[in-house]
Design a protein around this motif. Structure first.
Motif, PDB file in Angstrom:
ATOM      1  N   LYS A   6     -16.383  -8.995  24.438  1.00  0.00           N
ATOM      2  CA  LYS A   6     -14.993  -9.082  24.465  1.00  0.00           C
ATOM      3  C   LYS A   6     -14.507  -7.534  24.235  1.00  0.00           C
ATOM      4  O   LYS A   6     -14.826  -6.633  23.451  1.00  0.00           O
ATOM      5  CB  LYS A   6     -14.422  -9.609  23.064  1.00  0.00           C
ATOM      6  N   GLU A   7     -13.617  -7.349  25.141  1.00  0.00           N
ATOM      7  CA  GLU A   7     -13.020  -5.787  25.221  1.00  0.00           C
ATOM      8  C   GLU A   7     -11.866  -5.801  24.234  1.00  0.00           C
ATOM      9  O   GLU A   7     -10.944  -6.306  24.512  1.00  0.00           O
ATOM     10  CB  GLU A   7     -12.775  -5.462  26.723  1.00  0.00           C
ATOM     11  N   MET A   8     -11.790  -4.911  23.158  1.00  0.00           N
ATOM     12  CA  MET A   8     -10.716  -4.420  22.177  1.00  0.00           C
ATOM     13  C   MET A   8      -9.986  -3.450  23.164  1.00  0.00           C
ATOM     14  O   MET A   8     -10.420  -2.736  23.754  1.00  0.00           O
ATOM     15  CB  MET A   8     -11.303  -4.076  21.127  1.00  0.00           C
ATOM     16  N   GLN A   9      -8.590  -3.852  22.917  1.00  0.00           N
ATOM     17  CA  GLN A   9      -7.657  -2.904  23.693  1.00  0.00           C
ATOM     18  C   GLN A   9      -6.709  -2.536  22.483  1.00  0.00           C
ATOM     19  O   GLN A   9      -6.367  -3.396  21.597  1.00  0.00           O
ATOM     20  CB  GLN A   9      -7.173  -3.620  24.923  1.00  0.00           C
ATOM     21  N   ILE A  45      -3.392   0.181  13.324  1.00  0.00           N
ATOM     22  CA  ILE A  45      -3.801   1.508  13.552  1.00  0.00           C
ATOM     23  C   ILE A  45      -2.807   2.331  12.947  1.00  0.00           C
ATOM     24  O   ILE A  45      -2.747   3.148  12.108  1.00  0.00           O
ATOM     25  CB  ILE A  45      -4.006   1.805  15.030  1.00  0.00           C
ATOM     26  N   ALA A  46      -1.165   1.971  13.201  1.00  0.00           N
ATOM     27  CA  ALA A  46      -0.262   2.594  12.625  1.00  0.00           C
ATOM     28  C   ALA A  46       0.904   1.483  12.811  1.00  0.00           C
ATOM     29  O   ALA A  46       0.984   0.862  13.247  1.00  0.00           O
ATOM     30  CB  ALA A  46       0.189   3.773  13.626  1.00  0.00           C
ATOM     31  N   GLU A  47       2.122   1.858  11.943  1.00  0.00           N
ATOM     32  CA  GLU A  47       3.211   1.188  11.679  1.00  0.00           C
ATOM     33  C   GLU A  47       4.446   1.780  11.567  1.00  0.00           C
ATOM     34  O   GLU A  47       4.331   2.883  10.743  1.00  0.00           O
ATOM     35  CB  GLU A  47       2.814   0.286  10.607  1.00  0.00           C
ATOM     36  N   GLY A  48       5.522   1.562  12.222  1.00  0.00           N
ATOM     37  CA  GLY A  48       6.807   1.959  11.676  1.00  0.00           C
ATOM     38  C   GLY A  48       7.562   1.037  11.166  1.00  0.00           C
ATOM     39  O   GLY A  48       7.934   0.251  11.693  1.00  0.00           O
ATOM     40  N   THR A  49       8.198   1.417   9.878  1.00  0.00           N
ATOM     41  CA  THR A  49       9.013   0.397   9.279  1.00  0.00           C
ATOM     42  C   THR A  49      10.316   0.190   9.853  1.00  0.00           C
ATOM     43  O   THR A  49      10.784   1.233  10.265  1.00  0.00           O
ATOM     44  CB  THR A  49       8.986   0.894   7.574  1.00  0.00           C
ATOM     45  N   MET A  78       4.648  -1.770  15.577  1.00  0.00           N
ATOM     46  CA  MET A  78       3.286  -1.487  14.927  1.00  0.00           C
ATOM     47  C   MET A  78       2.157  -1.523  16.136  1.00  0.00           C
ATOM     48  O   MET A  78       2.279  -1.988  17.080  1.00  0.00           O
ATOM     49  CB  MET A  78       2.813  -3.035  13.976  1.00  0.00           C
ATOM     50  N   LYS A  79       1.149  -0.703  15.843  1.00  0.00           N
ATOM     51  CA  LYS A  79       0.223  -0.425  16.965  1.00  0.00           C
ATOM     52  C   LYS A  79      -1.239  -1.064  16.170  1.00  0.00           C
ATOM     53  O   LYS A  79      -1.479  -0.964  15.074  1.00  0.00           O
ATOM     54  CB  LYS A  79      -0.115   1.062  16.918  1.00  0.00           C
ATOM     55  N   PHE A  80      -1.962  -1.905  16.945  1.00  0.00           N
ATOM     56  CA  PHE A  80      -3.213  -2.571  16.568  1.00  0.00           C
ATOM     57  C   PHE A  80      -4.011  -2.717  17.613  1.00  0.00           C
ATOM     58  O   PHE A  80      -3.768  -2.464  18.787  1.00  0.00           O
ATOM     59  CB  PHE A  80      -2.652  -3.943  15.970  1.00  0.00           C
ATOM     60  N   GLU A  81      -5.351  -2.938  17.310  1.00  0.00           N
ATOM     61  CA  GLU A  81      -6.173  -3.239  18.168  1.00  0.00           C
ATOM     62  C   GLU A  81      -6.631  -4.787  18.134  1.00  0.00           C
ATOM     63  O   GLU A  81      -6.884  -5.345  17.212  1.00  0.00           O
ATOM     64  CB  GLU A  81      -7.615  -2.439  17.641  1.00  0.00           C
ATOM     65  N   MET A  82      -6.822  -5.341  19.517  1.00  0.00           N
ATOM     66  CA  MET A  82      -6.896  -6.636  19.557  1.00  0.00           C
ATOM     67  C   MET A  82      -7.668  -6.755  20.958  1.00  0.00           C
ATOM     68  O   MET A  82      -7.668  -6.343  22.051  1.00  0.00           O
ATOM     69  CB  MET A  82      -5.533  -7.206  19.375  1.00  0.00           C
ATOM     70  N   ASP A  83      -8.375  -8.154  20.837  1.00  0.00           N
ATOM     71  CA  ASP A  83      -9.055  -8.667  21.891  1.00  0.00           C
ATOM     72  C   ASP A  83      -7.718  -9.085  23.014  1.00  0.00           C
ATOM     73  O   ASP A  83      -6.660  -9.448  22.610  1.00  0.00           O
ATOM     74  CB  ASP A  83      -9.953  -9.947  21.941  1.00  0.00           C
ATOM     75  N   ARG A  84      -8.004  -8.866  24.573  1.00  0.00           N
ATOM     76  CA  ARG A  84      -6.994  -9.244  25.486  1.00  0.00           C
ATOM     77  C   ARG A  84      -6.343 -10.616  25.329  1.00  0.00           C
ATOM     78  O   ARG A  84      -5.284 -10.929  25.593  1.00  0.00           O
ATOM     79  CB  ARG A  84      -7.515  -8.789  26.801  1.00  0.00           C
ATOM     80  N   ARG A 111      -4.678   5.003  21.139  1.00  0.00           N
ATOM     81  CA  ARG A 111      -5.141   5.052  19.858  1.00  0.00           C
ATOM     82  C   ARG A 111      -4.362   6.370  19.033  1.00  0.00           C
ATOM     83  O   ARG A 111      -3.882   6.170  18.086  1.00  0.00           O
ATOM     84  CB  ARG A 111      -6.535   5.212  19.389  1.00  0.00           C
ATOM     85  N   GLU A 112      -4.334   7.287  19.942  1.00  0.00           N
ATOM     86  CA  GLU A 112      -3.535   8.704  19.427  1.00  0.00           C
ATOM     87  C   GLU A 112      -2.369   8.419  19.115  1.00  0.00           C
ATOM     88  O   GLU A 112      -1.301   7.425  19.717  1.00  0.00           O
ATOM     89  CB  GLU A 112      -3.802   9.493  20.438  1.00  0.00           C
ATOM     90  N   GLU A 113      -1.519   9.460  18.270  1.00  0.00           N
ATOM     91  CA  GLU A 113      -0.251   9.259  18.015  1.00  0.00           C
ATOM     92  C   GLU A 113       0.447   9.744  19.198  1.00  0.00           C
ATOM     93  O   GLU A 113       0.199  10.711  19.992  1.00  0.00           O
ATOM     94  CB  GLU A 113       0.125  10.375  16.691  1.00  0.00           C
TER      95      GLU A 113
END
Lengths: 164, 70
Positions: A6-9, A45-49, A78-84, A111-113
């Motif tokens: 599984k490729e995480m994106q 990974i990151a989140e903006g309220t 919100m930024k996150f890593e997940m399978d497609r 992944r970067e800012e």
């Protein structure tokens, strides 16, 4: 594709929550989004309220044949890593069925800012100006001429003597 | 006649990514009617022009930028 391969994106979810949701309930609604992502194996990974923003144009939502107009909304991301495959399921089963989401966007990112951090310090200094002492020296020489009163009296006497 | 920008804005300011949430940055690349300026006017590299276009379209979809101004 097997389950092991599984490729995480990395994905980013931007969302507008209805302005009718009060500030106390807002955290609960964001928590529901978070739990939906975690349920599908997503890692944050990151989140903006969310914060209330004025929309650039009014958005209309149809509730039982009646259109409701919204000009403001709680915008968060919100930024996150997940399978497609899981990301597709998240969009179709969770996000599209959430009636409190005015609008959302889900897209691949890095992944970067990604927010721009402008280098304001450099831009404020336009250029360095070098000063020289030439003008001051000239001024001092002029001042020296004014001080010599004896010389001035002498020249006056000479002029008076010439007239006589 | 429009005078083109001299250098790539993102290279000048050390910005690596174009984000749809940076509305103030994106507004530089819109004309007074809210249309995306062409590359001849923005002075961006081809890649950055594509990135800006994509970010502006995302921002419009999310109601952060208007489709039409005036």
């Amino acid at each position: 594709m097997t389950e092991d391969s599984k490729e995480m994106q990395v994905y980013e979810l931007g969302y507008h929550i209805l302005p009718t949701v009060v500030a106390d309930d807002l955290e609960g609604e964001v928590g529901k989004l978070r739990s939906a992502i975690e349920k599908r194996g997503g890692s944050f990974i990151a989140e903006g309220t969310p914060e209330i923003v004025s929309l650039a144009y009014p958005m209309f939502v149809n509730y039982g044949g009646k259109q409701t107009k919204y000009e403001r909304a709680h915008f968060g991301w919100m930024k996150f890593e997940m399978d497609r495959e899981q990301a597709v399921a998240l969009r179709e089963e969770d996000l599209s069925r959430n009636s409190l989401l005015l609008r959302y966007t889900l897209f691949k990112t890095t992944r970067e800012e990604t927010r721009a951090q402008l280098q304001t310090e450099q831009s404020t200094i336009l250029r360095e100006v070098k000063t020289t002492g030439i003008l001051e020296k000239k001024h001092e020489a002029e001042e020296g001429g004014e001080v010599s009163e004896e010389a001035l009296e002498k020249t006056i006497d000479e002029l008076v003597g010439e007239e006589k | 006649m429009h005078r083109p920008m001299t250098a790539d804005y993102f290279s000048q300011h050390g910005i690596k990514y174009v984000d749809y949430k940076d509305v103030d940055v994106l507004k530089r690349f819109l004309n007074p009617h809210g249309r995306i300026k062409p590359r001849t006017q923005t002075g961006l590299t081809a890649k950055h022009q594509r990135d800006v276009t994509r970010a502006i379209k995302r921002a419009r979809e999310m109601g952060l930028l208007a489709y039409i101004m005036k």
